[in-house]
Design a protein around this motif. Structure first.
Motif, PDB file in Angstrom:
ATOM      1  N   GLN A  69      -5.905   5.818   2.804  1.00 28.42           N
ATOM      2  CA  GLN A  69      -5.652   4.890   1.702  1.00 28.42           C
ATOM      3  C   GLN A  69      -4.220   4.381   1.740  1.00 28.42           C
ATOM      4  O   GLN A  69      -3.959   3.191   1.508  1.00 28.42           O
ATOM      5  CB  GLN A  69      -5.950   5.565   0.365  1.00 28.42           C
ATOM      6  N   ASN A  72      -4.066   1.894   4.460  1.00 30.61           N
ATOM      7  CA  ASN A  72      -4.691   0.657   3.988  1.00 30.61           C
ATOM      8  C   ASN A  72      -3.733  -0.133   3.109  1.00 30.61           C
ATOM      9  O   ASN A  72      -3.630  -1.355   3.232  1.00 30.61           O
ATOM     10  CB  ASN A  72      -5.951   0.978   3.177  1.00 30.61           C
ATOM     11  N   HIS A  73      -3.033   0.573   2.230  1.00 33.93           N
ATOM     12  CA  HIS A  73      -2.086  -0.088   1.331  1.00 33.93           C
ATOM     13  C   HIS A  73      -0.959  -0.736   2.133  1.00 33.93           C
ATOM     14  O   HIS A  73      -0.578  -1.882   1.863  1.00 33.93           O
ATOM     15  CB  HIS A  73      -1.525   0.916   0.324  1.00 33.93           C
TER      16      HIS A  73
END
Length: 137
Positions: A69, A72-73
């Motif tokens: 995550q 992804n950010h």
């Protein structure tokens, strides 16, 4: 394993028989109970280890998911910045193209004026540059 019983006669000699458990049958029951307890304890320990492995695996998966995550950010931020940069460059390019079109239009107009006046169109003969400054002062 069969049950063994022995026949004992009463001390009174009445001839009645009494069935009694032998010591080995009781020992066998105790041994079976001990084995059951050991197996139960072993099974509980094994189940505990299994739960621990499962929890560790879930923790590892959660940490990996958090890393993904975060990645992804970071990628989304990088894409956003690249998109903004692209749009800025595209806007600047559009402005420069418009300026180039305007300057080409002016140059054609100046070429037409020069041609209509019959002036020599040799660029080296003209002391003025494209932007209005003198080339050879």
């Amino acid at each position: 394993m069969g049950c063994s019983t022995r026949v004992a006669s009463s001390s009174a000699g009445s001839g009645s028989t009494v069935l009694q458990n032998s010591g080995s049958e009781e020992d066998l029951r105790v041994l079976i109970e001990q084995r059951k307890r050991k197996r139960m304890i072993s099974n509980r320990e094994s189940a505990g280890r299994s739960r621990m492995r499962k929890q560790n695996h879930l923790d590892d998966l959660a940490a990996h998911a958090a890393q993904l995550q975060a990645g992804n950010h970071r990628l989304a931020s990088a894409i956003d910045m690249a998109t903004r940069y692209y749009l800025a460059v595209k806007t600047q390019n559009s402005i420069l193209k418009d300026q180039m079109d305007e300057l080409c239009h002016r140059l054609r107009s100046l070429d037409e004026i020069i041609a209509s006046c019959g002036i020599n169109s040799d660029p080296s003969a003209c002391p003025l540059t494209f932007d209005g400054f003198l080339m050879n002062p």
